[in-house]
Design an enzyme around this catalytic site. Structure first.
Site, PDB file in Angstrom:
ATOM      1  N   HIS A  16      29.582  19.678  19.070  1.00  0.00           N
ATOM      2  CA  HIS A  16      28.725  20.639  19.696  1.00  0.00           C
ATOM      3  C   HIS A  16      28.508  20.281  21.352  1.00  0.00           C
ATOM      4  O   HIS A  16      27.439  20.521  21.811  1.00  0.00           O
ATOM      5  CB  HIS A  16      27.097  20.698  19.089  1.00  0.00           C
ATOM      6  CG  HIS A  16      27.691  21.495  17.793  1.00  0.00           C
ATOM      7  ND1 HIS A  16      26.491  22.136  17.314  1.00  0.00           N
ATOM      8  CD2 HIS A  16      28.665  21.991  17.170  1.00  0.00           C
ATOM      9  CE1 HIS A  16      27.030  22.902  16.128  1.00  0.00           C
ATOM     10  NE2 HIS A  16      28.430  22.765  16.111  1.00  0.00           N
ATOM     11  N   GLU A  39      29.758  30.769  11.045  1.00  0.00           N
ATOM     12  CA  GLU A  39      29.518  29.537  10.074  1.00  0.00           C
ATOM     13  C   GLU A  39      28.441  28.701  11.109  1.00  0.00           C
ATOM     14  O   GLU A  39      27.358  28.414  10.148  1.00  0.00           O
ATOM     15  CB  GLU A  39      30.940  28.677  10.164  1.00  0.00           C
ATOM     16  CG  GLU A  39      30.661  27.448   9.438  1.00  0.00           C
ATOM     17  CD  GLU A  39      30.000  26.229  10.123  1.00  0.00           C
ATOM     18  OE1 GLU A  39      29.763  25.281   9.568  1.00  0.00           O
ATOM     19  OE2 GLU A  39      29.801  26.350  11.342  1.00  0.00           O
ATOM     20  N   GLU A  40      28.422  28.901  12.455  1.00  0.00           N
ATOM     21  CA  GLU A  40      27.460  28.181  12.935  1.00  0.00           C
ATOM     22  C   GLU A  40      25.884  28.805  12.910  1.00  0.00           C
ATOM     23  O   GLU A  40      25.002  27.939  13.161  1.00  0.00           O
ATOM     24  CB  GLU A  40      27.905  28.004  14.581  1.00  0.00           C
ATOM     25  CG  GLU A  40      29.218  27.358  14.887  1.00  0.00           C
ATOM     26  CD  GLU A  40      29.329  25.882  14.756  1.00  0.00           C
ATOM     27  OE1 GLU A  40      28.321  25.490  14.270  1.00  0.00           O
ATOM     28  OE2 GLU A  40      30.369  25.278  15.064  1.00  0.00           O
ATOM     29  N   ASP A  67      36.765  21.532   8.138  1.00  0.00           N
ATOM     30  CA  ASP A  67      35.957  21.521   9.187  1.00  0.00           C
ATOM     31  C   ASP A  67      36.092  20.133  10.125  1.00  0.00           C
ATOM     32  O   ASP A  67      36.690  19.155   9.383  1.00  0.00           O
ATOM     33  CB  ASP A  67      34.619  22.066   8.772  1.00  0.00           C
ATOM     34  CG  ASP A  67      33.780  22.633   9.891  1.00  0.00           C
ATOM     35  OD1 ASP A  67      34.118  22.423  11.230  1.00  0.00           O
ATOM     36  OD2 ASP A  67      32.771  23.122   9.742  1.00  0.00           O
ATOM     37  N   ASP A 111      35.681  21.896  17.330  1.00  0.00           N
ATOM     38  CA  ASP A 111      34.876  22.673  16.079  1.00  0.00           C
ATOM     39  C   ASP A 111      34.533  24.131  16.097  1.00  0.00           C
ATOM     40  O   ASP A 111      34.051  24.645  16.977  1.00  0.00           O
ATOM     41  CB  ASP A 111      33.365  21.993  16.122  1.00  0.00           C
ATOM     42  CG  ASP A 111      32.226  22.529  15.069  1.00  0.00           C
ATOM     43  OD1 ASP A 111      32.752  23.351  14.409  1.00  0.00           O
ATOM     44  OD2 ASP A 111      30.981  22.354  15.178  1.00  0.00           O
ATOM     45  N   HIS A 124      36.033  27.955   9.674  1.00  0.00           N
ATOM     46  CA  HIS A 124      35.481  28.742  10.544  1.00  0.00           C
ATOM     47  C   HIS A 124      36.079  28.851  11.820  1.00  0.00           C
ATOM     48  O   HIS A 124      36.487  27.917  12.433  1.00  0.00           O
ATOM     49  CB  HIS A 124      33.928  28.634  10.392  1.00  0.00           C
ATOM     50  CG  HIS A 124      33.596  27.285  11.383  1.00  0.00           C
ATOM     51  ND1 HIS A 124      33.273  27.745  12.685  1.00  0.00           N
ATOM     52  CD2 HIS A 124      33.250  26.116  10.877  1.00  0.00           C
ATOM     53  CE1 HIS A 124      32.752  26.326  13.307  1.00  0.00           C
ATOM     54  NE2 HIS A 124      32.815  25.268  12.077  1.00  0.00           N
TER      55      HIS A 124
END
Ligand SMILES: [Zn+2]
Length: 327
Positions: free
Chosen positions: A301, A192-193, A215, A162, A59
């Site tokens: 994140h 994706e998130e 990922d 990420d 992603h």
């Protein structure tokens, strides 16, 4: 390392992947047989072969803060796009697509331990009233964390590792391929998130025989953290399970065989929180044998997502071999 730097620093929250898509497209076009963008904004890069159809997915979106209300005094309220943790967002500098920067702050009359959530927070862009703020940004505009790319030896830190680390892996696999036995679809997926949205549409359209997501994953090697058998620098991970999938044994065995052939160390990963594109791929159509390779990453994140370059190179070597497997 220069390309990874560029990938991480490119603005592209979920649903606004235009810039990262353009960058990836310019990097992969010379190596591809076909490149196209689908209705959900996935960039699909085809490398033709006569064997099985394999969908590789990384992603390309990142988490963000989407403006949902402009206060009379010019402060911006926001909704999280993906997993934004309030304590991590606090006092971070954020940037919008047009370059406007802001600071995330919180209402002072709250009990930080009990009421500290996104709805009590706001972005200060320096506007003194709503009109001034509206001249700078609009409802629905999305900011991302600022987080510069820095490194110490093989340890790399930036916002959006990420999953630009995974994007970087797939770009390098595409470039490294000499002979292509299987029919390969490299998907740089959108959204994706927000729940694997892009990969779901792409998998249904491609209808692959084998799926593989690339990922990031968590580690268990920082002070007093949750137990997890993954360490930074000990190799790319073969995923066994996360919230979205129990990976397929045939794919896991093929990944391990590739790792042995190329001499790359691997770790096995069980992630207790979170999912990845593999989750959407394996339940698409009539079901797809799917696995995932993960890059161990600390502080996921946050603006300081940290990886080890050797794990990334290991992932490139393993997947470059894996895509020529017989299934
Ligand atoms: Zn993420």
């Amino acid at each position: 390392m220069e390309l990874l730097n560029k990938l991480t620093q490119t603005y592209s929250p979920s649903g606004s992947e235009e810039q990262i898509r353009a960058l990836i497209e310019s990097e992969v076009a010379p190596y591809a047989d076909e490149v196209y963008t689908d209705n959900l904004g996935n960039l699909i890069v085809r490398k033709r072969g006569n064997g099985n159809k394999i969908m590789l997915s990384a992603h390309m979106d990142e988490i963000g803060l989407l403006v949902n209300y402009i206060e009379d005094n010019g402060f911006l309220r926001f909704s999280p796009v993906g997993g934004i943790m309030p304590y991590c967002a606090l006092y971070q500098s954020v940037v919008f697509q047009n370059g406007i920067k802001g600071t995330v702050a919180y209402e002072e009359k709250i009990d930080l331990k009990k009421e500290f959530d996104i709805t009590k927070m706001y972005i200060d862009i320096g506007a003194s009233n709503a009109e001034e703020a509206e001249n700078m940004i609009s409802l629905g505009d999305c900011a991302v964390f600022c987080g510069e790319f820095s490194h110490h030896g093989d340890i790399l830190t930036s916002k959006a590792m990420d999953n630009r680390a995974g994007v970087y892996v797939l770009i390098r696999v595409l470039r490294a391929l000499k002979e292509v036995k299987n029919d390969l679809y490299f998907v740089f997926s959108s959204q994706e998130e927000l729940g694997l949205r892009g990969a779901k549409a792409a998998a249904n359209a491609i209808s692959p025989h084998i799926g593989l997501a690339v990922d990031v994953t968590d580690t268990g090697d920082t002070p007093n953290c949750n137990r997890m058998a993954v360490k930074l620098g000990k190799g790319a991970c073969i995923k066994l399970m996360d919230n979205s999938i129990i990976t397929h044994k045939i794919v896991n065995d093929a990944l391990k065989a590739s790792a042995d052939r190329v001499g790359a160390p691997v770790q096995y990963e069980v992630l207790s929180l979170g999912g990845t594109d593999a989750g959407a791929i394996h339940t698409s159509g009539t079901g797809v044998m799917t696995g995932a390779v993960s890059i161990p990453t600390r502080y996921i994140h946050t603006p300081r997502e940290t990886v080890n370059m050797n794990d990334i190179i290991g992932a490139v070597d393993i997947i470059t071999d894996f895509v020529n497997s017989d299934f």
